[in-house]
Design a protein around this motif. Structure first.
Motif, mmCIF file in Angstrom:
data_model
loop_
_atom_site.group_PDB
_atom_site.id
_atom_site.type_symbol
_atom_site.label_atom_id
_atom_site.label_comp_id
_atom_site.label_asym_id
_atom_site.label_seq_id
_atom_site.Cartn_x
_atom_site.Cartn_y
_atom_site.Cartn_z
ATOM 1 N N PRO A 197 24.272 51.879 71.297
ATOM 2 C CA PRO A 197 23.067 52.691 71.141
ATOM 3 C C PRO A 197 23.391 54.132 70.215
ATOM 4 C CG PRO A 197 23.984 52.961 73.106
ATOM 5 C CD PRO A 197 24.771 51.858 72.601
ATOM 6 N N ASP A 198 24.569 54.435 70.126
ATOM 7 C CA ASP A 198 24.697 55.745 69.482
ATOM 8 C C ASP A 198 25.239 55.664 68.104
ATOM 9 O OD1 ASP A 198 24.160 56.994 71.972
ATOM 10 O OD2 ASP A 198 26.179 56.693 72.736
ATOM 11 N N TYR A 199 25.222 54.773 67.811
ATOM 12 C CA TYR A 199 25.919 54.473 66.314
ATOM 13 C C TYR A 199 25.025 55.104 65.217
ATOM 14 C CZ TYR A 199 27.546 51.982 62.030
ATOM 15 O OH TYR A 199 27.796 51.810 60.661
ATOM 16 N N ARG A 200 25.534 55.614 64.271
ATOM 17 C CA ARG A 200 24.647 56.393 63.126
ATOM 18 C C ARG A 200 25.249 55.800 61.787
ATOM 19 N NH1 ARG A 200 22.051 61.391 64.893
ATOM 20 N NH2 ARG A 200 22.251 61.564 66.912
ATOM 21 N N ALA A 201 24.400 55.374 60.920
ATOM 22 C CA ALA A 201 24.913 55.041 59.515
ATOM 23 C C ALA A 201 25.043 56.223 58.891
ATOM 24 C CB ALA A 201 23.683 54.244 58.683
ATOM 25 N N THR A 202 26.108 56.442 57.977
ATOM 26 C CA THR A 202 26.509 57.484 57.421
ATOM 27 C C THR A 202 26.671 57.488 55.710
ATOM 28 O OG1 THR A 202 28.051 58.134 59.043
ATOM 29 C CG2 THR A 202 28.509 59.281 56.859
ATOM 30 N N THR A 203 25.741 58.265 55.098
ATOM 31 C CA THR A 203 26.012 58.294 53.507
ATOM 32 C C THR A 203 26.691 59.438 53.052
ATOM 33 O OG1 THR A 203 23.423 57.610 53.598
ATOM 34 C CG2 THR A 203 24.435 58.381 51.694
ATOM 35 N N THR A 204 27.758 59.200 52.385
ATOM 36 C CA THR A 204 28.829 60.208 51.885
ATOM 37 C C THR A 204 28.592 60.530 50.342
ATOM 38 O OG1 THR A 204 30.307 58.408 51.552
ATOM 39 C CG2 THR A 204 30.455 59.469 53.769
ATOM 40 N N VAL A 205 29.258 61.401 49.955
ATOM 41 C CA VAL A 205 29.618 61.993 48.604
ATOM 42 C C VAL A 205 30.980 62.021 48.311
ATOM 43 C CG1 VAL A 205 28.997 63.255 46.548
ATOM 44 C CG2 VAL A 205 27.280 62.786 48.203
ATOM 45 N N VAL A 206 31.596 61.518 47.675
ATOM 46 C CA VAL A 206 33.200 61.588 47.597
ATOM 47 C C VAL A 206 33.357 62.120 45.851
ATOM 48 C CG1 VAL A 206 33.882 59.983 49.196
ATOM 49 C CG2 VAL A 206 33.808 59.565 46.793
ATOM 50 N N ALA A 207 34.593 62.641 45.653
ATOM 51 C CA ALA A 207 34.974 62.905 44.274
ATOM 52 C C ALA A 207 35.214 61.674 43.585
ATOM 53 C CB ALA A 207 36.139 63.886 44.426
ATOM 54 N N GLY A 208 34.708 61.628 42.179
ATOM 55 C CA GLY A 208 34.919 60.653 41.408
ATOM 56 C C GLY A 208 36.385 60.489 40.783
ATOM 57 N N SER A 209 36.985 59.348 40.388
ATOM 58 C CA SER A 209 38.225 59.430 39.618
ATOM 59 C C SER A 209 38.304 60.276 38.320
ATOM 60 C CB SER A 209 38.409 58.232 39.386
ATOM 61 O OG SER A 209 37.563 57.266 38.489
ATOM 62 N N ALA A 210 36.969 60.358 37.711
ATOM 63 C CA ALA A 210 36.960 61.051 36.228
ATOM 64 C C ALA A 210 36.584 62.430 36.410
ATOM 65 C CB ALA A 210 35.934 60.210 35.242
ATOM 66 N N PRO A 211 37.069 63.343 35.591
ATOM 67 C CA PRO A 211 36.823 64.839 35.672
ATOM 68 C C PRO A 211 35.168 65.003 35.528
ATOM 69 C CG PRO A 211 38.414 64.602 34.233
ATOM 70 C CD PRO A 211 38.110 63.254 34.721
ATOM 71 N N GLY A 212 34.780 65.896 36.461
ATOM 72 C CA GLY A 212 33.368 66.066 36.527
ATOM 73 C C GLY A 212 32.506 65.012 37.119
ATOM 74 N N SER A 213 32.947 64.216 37.859
ATOM 75 C CA SER A 213 32.251 63.043 38.527
ATOM 76 C C SER A 213 32.088 62.733 40.106
ATOM 77 C CB SER A 213 32.597 61.691 37.856
ATOM 78 O OG SER A 213 34.088 61.563 38.435
ATOM 79 N N VAL A 214 31.011 62.549 40.605
ATOM 80 C CA VAL A 214 31.122 62.453 42.033
ATOM 81 C C VAL A 214 30.390 60.959 42.200
ATOM 82 C CG1 VAL A 214 30.928 64.857 42.588
ATOM 83 C CG2 VAL A 214 28.885 63.660 42.075
ATOM 84 N N VAL A 215 30.680 60.455 43.289
ATOM 85 C CA VAL A 215 30.111 59.160 43.816
ATOM 86 C C VAL A 215 29.324 59.260 45.263
ATOM 87 C CG1 VAL A 215 30.864 56.614 44.291
ATOM 88 C CG2 VAL A 215 32.343 58.103 43.262
ATOM 89 N N LEU A 216 28.084 58.732 45.028
ATOM 90 C CA LEU A 216 27.148 58.624 45.994
ATOM 91 C C LEU A 216 27.360 57.378 46.966
ATOM 92 C CD1 LEU A 216 24.716 59.665 47.940
ATOM 93 C CD2 LEU A 216 23.237 58.791 46.030
ATOM 94 N N VAL A 217 27.659 57.238 48.082
ATOM 95 C CA VAL A 217 28.159 56.116 48.813
ATOM 96 C C VAL A 217 27.317 55.746 49.746
ATOM 97 C CG1 VAL A 217 29.934 54.809 49.758
ATOM 98 C CG2 VAL A 217 30.656 56.489 48.269
ATOM 99 N N GLY A 218 26.376 54.696 49.527
ATOM 100 C CA GLY A 218 25.548 54.084 50.504
ATOM 101 C C GLY A 218 26.074 53.765 51.834
#
Length: 457
Positions: A119-140
């Motif tokens: 009952p306490d589980y929560r789905a998490t959306t994250t943002v991580v650094a991408g492999s290329a300079p200046g990039s980020v990844v929005l992870v569903g």
């Protein structure tokens, strides 16, 4: 004379049946003794069988709903009603036959989620650094409730996480490292859920009518055009809609593409959904398809069964197994019940609802999310449910509604007029129209009136 008298005595003896006198033995002769054979004795009669225990008396129930069950609006009718205290089946019409359930299937999805996710589980959306300079990844992370509405403004999902919160964290983390170049690229990762996002058995009009989105691990507001309306048209590209909204929150000027996060990437930001207990209640009350599919897919991923529609049979049934009920014959095609390919017997639902009524484990979460006849909200509070004479059951029927083109269903718990708790499941399947809902309400109100006096004839 002596000879004549002796002969007469013998004759008389024979005539009267008296024994003849014995003649004296002649001198020198031997005497012989005659032994009579006793008559055989009769065998004693066999003992009469005695029952080992007295047969328990059963009540003669006299409250019939046979005329209500014959209502042609119910089409191909299946049903079962059980006394939730004794477990006795009071009424049965094809109760053991697996059939499509429509949205009543959400009860099974919820029960499996409570077991597998908790009952306490929560789905998490994250943002991580991408492999290329200046990039980020929005992870569903599978949170279909993530909202593009501004923080402080509620979407249809009360308490949902907001994209602007995620963007603020991302910008702050990015700017905290002076070595970072300007943020110019956004990559969208929705790989947690596999494709396709639309089950082949679903009618595509559900998308445009506003009842179902494509199922992807990254989307916002259940992909609604209008985040504040439960029924709202959905797009054909929920991942793209989420990406465009997040790019705007980052300040614009970033390119948007699709890919996957690099392994071990540094996390910059995260937000979480409401807990499973809240998501279940939101899903059941208004019969939200997107939430049910979100829960079903997360169960599949967490259990290791897979991440596609094809994995739901294994993961959902396995999630139900710990409840100790027979799941043979159950077929799971999706999490919401929209598919005609789902199949669950009414008898499974009546047994599961006994456990829900008793609040076994965490199943009280499901009870608390059930619509209530005549209640202040939910799918049994609508103006076409439990009206007229059926309003006698207002406040006493706690049940999940279901509707697809080929069937209407209702299943849950009745606090009957005589105080008996009943569990029930009723299906109206086949060539049905909207008025099947009222026929289901009518027979359910009949169950309420009868209580434990409900007759199966």
């Amino acid at each position: 004379m002596f000879a004549l008298l002796g002969t007469g005595a013998v004759v008389a003896s024979a005539a009267t049946g008296a024994p003849a006198p014995l003649r004296p033995a002649a001198a020198g002769s031997s005497t012989s003794t005659t032994t009579s054979t006793p008559a055989p004795s009769e065998a004693p009669p066999p003992a009469r069988p005695v029952p080992t225990a007295a047969t328990a008396a059963s009540p003669l129930r006299t409250c019939s709903v046979a005329d209500l069950a014959a209502d042609p609006r119910l089409a191909n009718f299946q049903a079962q009603v059980v006394n939730a205290t004794t477990g006795e089946v009071l009424f049965d019409r094809g109760g053991d036959t697996p059939s499509r359930t429509a949205s009543v299937l959400k009860v099974l999805t919820s029960a499996a989620a409570l077991r597998v996710l908790g009952p306490d589980y929560r789905a998490t959306t994250t943002v991580v650094a991408g492999s290329a300079p200046g990039s980020v990844v929005l992870v569903g992370g599978g949170d279909l409730t993530l909202s593009r509405t501004p923080s402080g403004e509620e979407s249809v999902y009360a308490g949902a996480a907001h994209l602007d919160q995620l963007a603020d964290q991302t910008i702050a983390a990015w700017q905290a490292d002076p070595a970072n170049p300007p943020l110019t690229s956004l990559i969208l990762d929705s790989s947690l859920f596999g494709g396709p996002g639309w089950d082949p058995s679903w009618d595509r009009k559900e998308l445009s009518d506003g009842y179902m989105p494509e199922i992807t691990a990254l989307q916002v507001d259940g992909d609604r055009d209008n985040p504040s309306r439960s029924t709202s048209a959905r797009s054909g590209d929920p991942v793209g809609r989420a990406g465009a909204a997040f790019a705007d929150e980052l300040g614009g000027g970033v390119s948007v593409s699709r890919g996957t996060a690099p392994a071990g990437a540094r996390q910059l930001a995260s937000v979480q959904s409401q807990p499973v207990s809240t998501l279940i209640q939101q899903s059941l009350t208004v019969s939200d398809n997107a939430l049910a599919e979100m829960l079903a897919r997360l169960v599949a991923v967490k259990s290791g069964a897979g991440n596609t529609f094809e994995s739901l049979q294994q993961s959902t049934v396995a999630g139900l197994a710990p409840y100790g009920l027979d799941t043979s014959g159950i077929l799971i095609a999706d999490g919401s019940g929209l598919s005609d390919d789902n199949a669950v017997p009414p008898s499974y639902l009546t047994r599961l609802f006994i456990k829900i009524n008793a609040r076994e484990g965490n199943l009280g979460v499901i009870f608390d999310g059930l619509p209530v006849a005549g209640g202040p909200s939910g799918s049994l509070s609508y103006s076409d449910r439990f009206t007229g004479e059926n309003a006698v059951a207002d406040g006493a029927v706690f049940a999940k509604t279901g509707w697809i083109d080929t069937g209407y269903t209702l299943s849950g718990i009745i606090h009957a007029a005589d105080g008996t708790p009943l569990t029930f499941a009723v299906y109206a399947l086949g060539d049905v129209s909207d008025n099947a809902k009222q026929a289901l309400d009518t027979i359910t109100a009949g169950f309420f009136r009868c209580g434990d006096n409900l007759s199966n004839t």
